[in-house]
Design a protein around this motif. Structure first.
Motif, short mmCIF file in Angstrom:
data_model
loop_
_atom_site.label_atom_id
_atom_site.label_comp_id
_atom_site.label_asym_id
_atom_site.label_seq_id
_atom_site.Cartn_x
_atom_site.Cartn_y
_atom_site.Cartn_z
N TYR A 759 1.27 -1.37 -0.08
CA TYR A 759 -0.02 0.42 -0.18
C TYR A 759 0.82 0.93 0.13
O TYR A 759 2.05 0.89 0.59
CB TYR A 759 -1.19 -0.17 1.03
CG TYR A 759 -1.90 1.13 1.06
CD1 TYR A 759 -2.62 1.57 0.64
CD2 TYR A 759 -1.76 1.27 2.62
CE1 TYR A 759 -4.05 2.89 0.51
CE2 TYR A 759 -2.93 2.43 2.55
CZ TYR A 759 -3.79 2.97 1.73
OH TYR A 759 -4.91 4.34 1.86
N ASP A 794 -12.82 2.31 5.62
CA ASP A 794 -11.89 2.90 4.05
C ASP A 794 -10.83 2.51 3.95
O ASP A 794 -10.75 2.10 2.75
CB ASP A 794 -12.15 4.16 4.53
CG ASP A 794 -11.06 4.55 5.54
OD1 ASP A 794 -10.63 3.80 6.32
OD2 ASP A 794 -10.40 5.66 5.60
N GLU A 798 -11.30 0.31 0.45
CA GLU A 798 -10.82 0.52 -0.15
C GLU A 798 -9.41 -1.18 -1.09
O GLU A 798 -8.49 -1.15 -2.53
CB GLU A 798 -9.29 1.17 -0.13
CG GLU A 798 -8.74 2.13 -1.20
CD GLU A 798 -7.94 2.97 -0.20
OE1 GLU A 798 -7.06 3.32 -0.99
OE2 GLU A 798 -8.24 3.53 0.85
N TRP A 799 -9.21 -1.76 -0.62
CA TRP A 799 -8.11 -2.71 -0.32
C TRP A 799 -8.90 -4.68 -1.17
O TRP A 799 -8.14 -4.71 -1.12
CB TRP A 799 -8.13 -3.18 1.28
CG TRP A 799 -6.29 -2.19 1.30
CD1 TRP A 799 -6.16 -1.24 1.11
CD2 TRP A 799 -5.83 -2.21 2.51
NE1 TRP A 799 -5.06 -0.43 1.56
CE2 TRP A 799 -4.69 -1.29 2.53
CE3 TRP A 799 -5.32 -2.87 3.61
CZ2 TRP A 799 -3.63 -0.87 3.66
CZ3 TRP A 799 -4.39 -2.88 4.31
CH2 TRP A 799 -3.38 -2.07 4.92
N GLU A 803 -8.80 -1.66 -4.73
CA GLU A 803 -8.18 -0.20 -5.43
C GLU A 803 -7.02 0.33 -4.39
O GLU A 803 -6.96 1.27 -3.92
CB GLU A 803 -9.58 0.79 -5.00
CG GLU A 803 -10.55 0.37 -6.02
CD GLU A 803 -12.16 0.69 -5.42
OE1 GLU A 803 -12.56 1.85 -4.38
OE2 GLU A 803 -12.92 1.00 -6.97
N THR A 805 -3.60 1.94 -3.60
CA THR A 805 -3.35 2.66 -4.03
C THR A 805 -1.66 2.18 -4.38
O THR A 805 -0.85 1.83 -3.10
CB THR A 805 -2.99 4.07 -3.45
OG1 THR A 805 -4.43 4.64 -3.46
CG2 THR A 805 -2.06 4.69 -4.61
N HIS A 811 -3.44 0.97 -10.44
CA HIS A 811 -4.68 0.66 -9.48
C HIS A 811 -4.67 -1.11 -10.28
O HIS A 811 -4.78 -0.59 -11.25
CB HIS A 811 -5.43 1.54 -9.72
CG HIS A 811 -5.58 2.31 -8.73
ND1 HIS A 811 -6.66 3.33 -7.51
CD2 HIS A 811 -4.47 3.48 -8.62
CE1 HIS A 811 -6.31 4.46 -7.33
NE2 HIS A 811 -5.08 4.47 -7.71
N THR A 813 -8.07 -3.91 -10.27
CA THR A 813 -9.89 -3.53 -10.13
C THR A 813 -10.59 -4.29 -10.91
O THR A 813 -11.96 -4.81 -10.74
CB THR A 813 -10.52 -2.25 -9.58
OG1 THR A 813 -9.76 -1.41 -10.78
CG2 THR A 813 -9.99 -1.20 -8.52
N SER A 837 -5.98 -8.08 -2.45
CA SER A 837 -5.95 -6.50 -3.12
C SER A 837 -4.21 -6.24 -3.35
O SER A 837 -4.73 -4.42 -2.97
CB SER A 837 -6.64 -6.18 -1.88
OG SER A 837 -6.07 -7.06 -0.98
#
Ligand SMILES: Nc1ncnc2c1ncn2[C@@H]1O[C@H](COP(=O)(O)OP(=O)(O)OP(=O)(O)O)[C@@H](O)[C@H]1O
Length: 884
Positions: A759, A794, A798-799, A803, A805, A811, A813, A837
């Motif tokens: 990440y 969040d 995200e993970w 998504e 970063t 990215h 997905t 992820s």
């Protein structure tokens, strides 16, 4: 301007140069002394006119002078007897002896005769300020700017009205190398004596010695000189050493000889070939005579005398007595320790206790030889000052002869080897070459190169050397390139005694060492910080928000000599613009609307004696930057609303996440301030670039869990005391620990760790810490491993949505049911959770691997999807998606 000026520059040449300067603003004619040229150019640039009256040169009121005298009472007290002595020596030449502070404010003057009246007419009297900016080239002001001894004769003074003066001045430095003041001898130029410069240099050294001894009264102090007779003279070197054996101070001379820098970063053993316990033993002896330390190879020698605080002696000798009686009780061999030994004699056993050597000397235990042999040091030098030997003392004991005829430490009288010693002599840990201590050098100079003829010559050479390597901006004395005339080894020739190869990490102070978690960039950064510890070098820490700049600044403070002083952090971005000034510089009562009646000292003054951390300095408004610069230059703070300026002594550390250099180019940050704060600029790497995330996570978890569980233990104890049920939430933490939290072990699931490592952490360590705090709070009582579902939503979203970063900001997905920015095709990400992820666009192969891994975990869990998802650190739905 040092020696050349003694033979004054011819008046005709001075006149021509002056004319040229006034007409063209340049000095192409070049005066024979570069320092004089520089000073004239500065005087010219300050807008001074060489003729006529001095326009508005400041003069302190008597109240201001009194205050300055109070502030500088230590300097004044130590300088006074030296000044009186100087005055007695120069009396016949009708001159004055003057002491100024570090700003050129004349504090005291001694003089009589007609010269004093003339001097008064040009304001050469207490209260006047002889800063170069007001009075042009003059010995005091120029010595302050050039930071070295200076002689300014007659017409060399920039202002013609001062042309009747001949002045010699030498800066006085405090034990940290900062210029505290200047000692000056001024007189009529016709009576000038060429030895005055040497005299004033020596006198300044003498004041520095007194200051050093006072400041380091609680440390072991070593006096050093290549000649025995040089000890106790102004030309000697001085070192201060802590009870743990760290060098905590040194004057320029000592540092030059030893090639060391006065900081806790060096142990004494790194520069002097004497094991610390043995040196301590010797130093604690009541009547330890000077000893001669000689380096193997080039036969250079240094005489050493030690003094220790009385408390040390009591402690060490007391410990020794205890150790002796314990050993007696055990029936162990104690060599020839005499039960009635005096304190000094008793101390002799410290060395062998410390080194583990068992010495058998066959001598009376109270003989000097006994002390030395028992302490592991070779016997006192036979020709090394007969007067040092006590009447009736026996001959030195036999010691293992050195290969080159010297005597060794590191081996006892029977040839027992002491740890750290080898057959060729003592190996200083990490040093390149073995070194020998030769206590037997006949005169300490037999093999040594020629010594300076007089202490004055020595002083002059050292000063010249200082001129070669002036220490700018109050830095600690830089290494001296000793003049060959001193006959003293230069830093270079002593280099083998240093430990350039050693890894200093083991010796880092704990607060710095604690931050070294394995990332090479952080490691390098810490190494550099370690090197500047305790040096008045302003640090500039740059890096993104949340990378730990404040943490680093705090560690620097806690690792240095100022650790007992205050640490004051100011976030310049967080203060309303109108308040920064008052907050930083303080204000007098009622200075502005809303100001408190009592006024406030301001953060700068609060940090006096400690560290001021100015965070987000890039956010400081431009007018305040100018003010801060002035404070940094003058080291004085003027509170808002007036009042006397107050001296401040702070280690400044600045930080900014903004690109200051670029801001300078855009005119948004003052260039002069940028260079002032940029003593050492370091960039703290962002978390995504670090390789020590796992170790950092563990560190943060320990910090998060321990106080939580301790607090819970307390709450529980309190609840129990009140017969009410203990709070439910997170009691598992202390139940896991069973001891108030100290032993709680919470970790991150390996698969989640992989994910975390991929990440980008835009919020850096701050974001990571927050995520872990949430995760720990989310743990069920029986859980000790953090999974993805414990993380803030969040991040989870995200993970698990893929998504994340990535460090490369790519990215991916295309996991079923998600949308992506890159639309990379394939199945899953890399192995385990990372495959699900992982941020970097994974290849189809990686995704396949992740899918296979997930299947394998599911098989291991016998089809239990919840358990498999838990192990993988992902949610059940995500696992379903992955397996589809
Ligand atoms: N090496 C570290 N070990 C433990 N915690 C750390 C470390 N580095 C940073 N932190 C933690 O991360 C958070 C942010 O650190 P810090 O305030 O020092 O960052 P910063 O770079 O000064 O941020 P900013 O620029 O926003 O002021 C703090 O809570 C701090 O405790």
């Amino acid at each position: 301007m040092s020696k050349t000026s003694i033979a004054a520059v011819a008046p005709g040449r001075l006149r021509a140069a002056r004319r040229e300067l006034l007409e063209t603003g340049e000095l192409r004619l070049n005066l024979p002394d570069a320092g004089l040229s520089r000073s004239w150019l500065r005087s010219h640039a300050a807008g001074l006119s060489p003729v006529g009256r001095t326009p508005g040169a400041p003069h302190a009121s008597s109240a201001q002078l009194m205050r300055a005298l109070e502030q500088q009472h230590e300097l004044v007290a130590h300088a006074r007897p030296v000044m009186q002595d100087l005055f007695a020596q120069t009396r016949d030449s009708d001159g004055m002896v003057i002491l100024s502070d570090g700003q050129g404010l004349l504090l005291q003057a001694l003089g009589d005769g007609r010269f004093v009246d003339r001097a008064q007419r040009v304001a050469l009297r207490p209260g006047a300020i002889w800063d170069e900016r007001w009075r042009g080239t003059n010995a005091i002001g120029t010595a302050l700017v050039e930071r070295r001894p200076v002689a300014v004769m007659g017409g060399e003074h920039y202002l013609e009205r001062n042309g009747f003066l001949s002045c010699t001045a030498a800066p006085i430095r405090d034990p940290q190398g900062r210029v505290l003041g200047v000692l000056d001898i001024s007189g009529d130029q016709r009576n000038f004596h060429r030895h005055t410069l040497a005299l004033v240099r020596m006198a300044a050294r003498s004041v520095e010695h007194r200051l050093f001894q006072t400041r380091h009264a609680q440390a072991l102090r070593l006096q050093l000189h290549p000649q025995r007779e040089g000890l106790d003279t102004a030309g000697e070197g001085l070192l201060a050493v802590s009870e743990e054996g760290w060098i905590i101070g040194g004057n320029e001379t000592a540092l030059g000889w030893l090639g060391a820098e006065a900081s806790r970063s060096l142990r004494l053993e790194a520069v002097l070939p004497i094991p610390w316990p043995q040196l301590l033993t010797w130093a604690c002896m009541d009547d330890a005579a000077p000893q001669c330390v000689r380096r193997e190879g080039d036969a250079t020698a240094l005489w050493v005398r030690a003094s220790v605080p009385a408390a040390w002696r009591r402690r060490w000798v007391g410990a020794e007595r205890l150790a002796l009686s314990e050993r007696n009780d055990e029936g162990a061999s104690i060599g020839h320790a005499h039960p009635d030994r005096t304190a000094g004699a008793a101390s002799g056993a410290m060395g062998d206790l410390a080194s583990g050597a068992n010495l058998s000397t066959g001598r009376h235990p109270e003989s000097h030889g006994m002390h030395h042999a028992r302490s592991g040091l070779a016997s006192p030098p036979s020709g090394c000052g007969e007067s040092d030997r006590r009447p009736g003392a026996s001959e030195p004991v036999s010691v293992i002869p050195a290969l080159d005829g010297g005597e060794r430490i590191g081996a006892d009288a029977r040839g027992l080897s002491v740890p750290g010693a080898d057959a060729r002599g003592l190996s200083v840990p990490g040093s390149a070459a073995p070194v020998a201590v030769d206590w037997n050098a006949p005169d300490g100079g037999r093999d040594a190169p020629a010594m300076p003829a007089t202490p004055a010559a020595d002083a002059a050479d050292a000063a010249d050397a200082a001129a070669v390597a002036p220490s700018a901006g109050g830095l600690l004395p830089s290494r001296l390139a000793q003049s060959p005339r001193t006959g003293v080894p230069s830093a270079r020739t002593w280099t083998p005694l240093q430990m350039p190869e050693r890894s200093p990490d083991a010796e880092w102070p704990a607060p710095l060492a604690a931050l070294d978690l394995g990332d090479p960039t952080v490691h390098q950064l810490l190494r550099r910080l370690h090197k500047v510890l305790n040096k008045p070098i302003t640090l500039l820490l740059q890096g993104e928000s949340g990378v730990g700049k404040d943490v680093l600044a705090r560690a620097v403070h806690d690792s240095g000599l100022r650790c007992k002083g205050p640490y004051v952090a100011v976030n310049c971005a967080a203060l309303p613009e109108g308040l920064i000034e008052a907050e930083l510089f303080g204000y007098r009562g009622g200075a502005f609307t809303g100001a408190s009646r009592e006024g406030a000292a301001g953060r700068l003054r609060q940090a006096h004696g400690g560290t001021l951390f100015l965070d987000e300095i890039g956010d400081m408004p431009l007018p305040l930057q100018a003010r801060l610069l002035r404070v940094l230059q003058d080291r004085q703070v003027q509170p808002l609303g007036g009042g006397a300026a107050v001296s401040v002594d702070v280690q400044l550390i600045c930080a900014s996440h903004r690109p200051l250099r670029a801001m300078v180019e855009e005119g948004r940050f003052r260039e002069d301030l940028y260079y002032r704060i940029n003593g050492l600029a370091l960039t703290v790497p962002p978390l995504r670039a670090r390789t020590d995330l796992a170790a950092l996570v563990q560190r943060l978890l320990r910090r998060i869990v321990a106080p939580q569980s301790q607090a819970q233990a307390q709450a529980q104890a309190q609840a129990q005391a009140q017969h009410s049920p203990a709070p439910y939430q997170n009691t598992h933490l202390q139940s896991i620990a069973g001891n108030g939290g100290a032993g709680v072990e919470v970790s991150v699931a390996p698969s989640l760790m992989t994910l975390m490592q991929r990440y980008a952490w835009p919020g850096n360590v701050r974001q990571l810490e927050q995520a872990l705090r949430v995760a720990v709070a989310m743990l069920e009582p029986w859980e000790r491993e953090i999974q993805i579902e414990h993380l803030p939503e969040d991040l989870q979203a995200e993970w698990t949505a893929g998504e994340v970063t990535a460090t490369d900001a790519t990215h991916w997905t295309d996991a079923p049911g998600t949308t992506g920015t890159t639309g990379t095709t394939g199945t899953t990400g890399p192995s385990g959770l990372a495959g699900l992820s992982g941020p970097a666009a994974p290849s189809a192969a990686l995704r396949g691997h992740a899918k296979a891994h997930a299947r394998q975990v599911l098989t291991e869990c016998q089809g239990n999807v919840s358990e498999a998802a838990r192990r993988l650190g992902i949610g059940r739905n995500t696992l379903y998606r992955l397996l589809r």
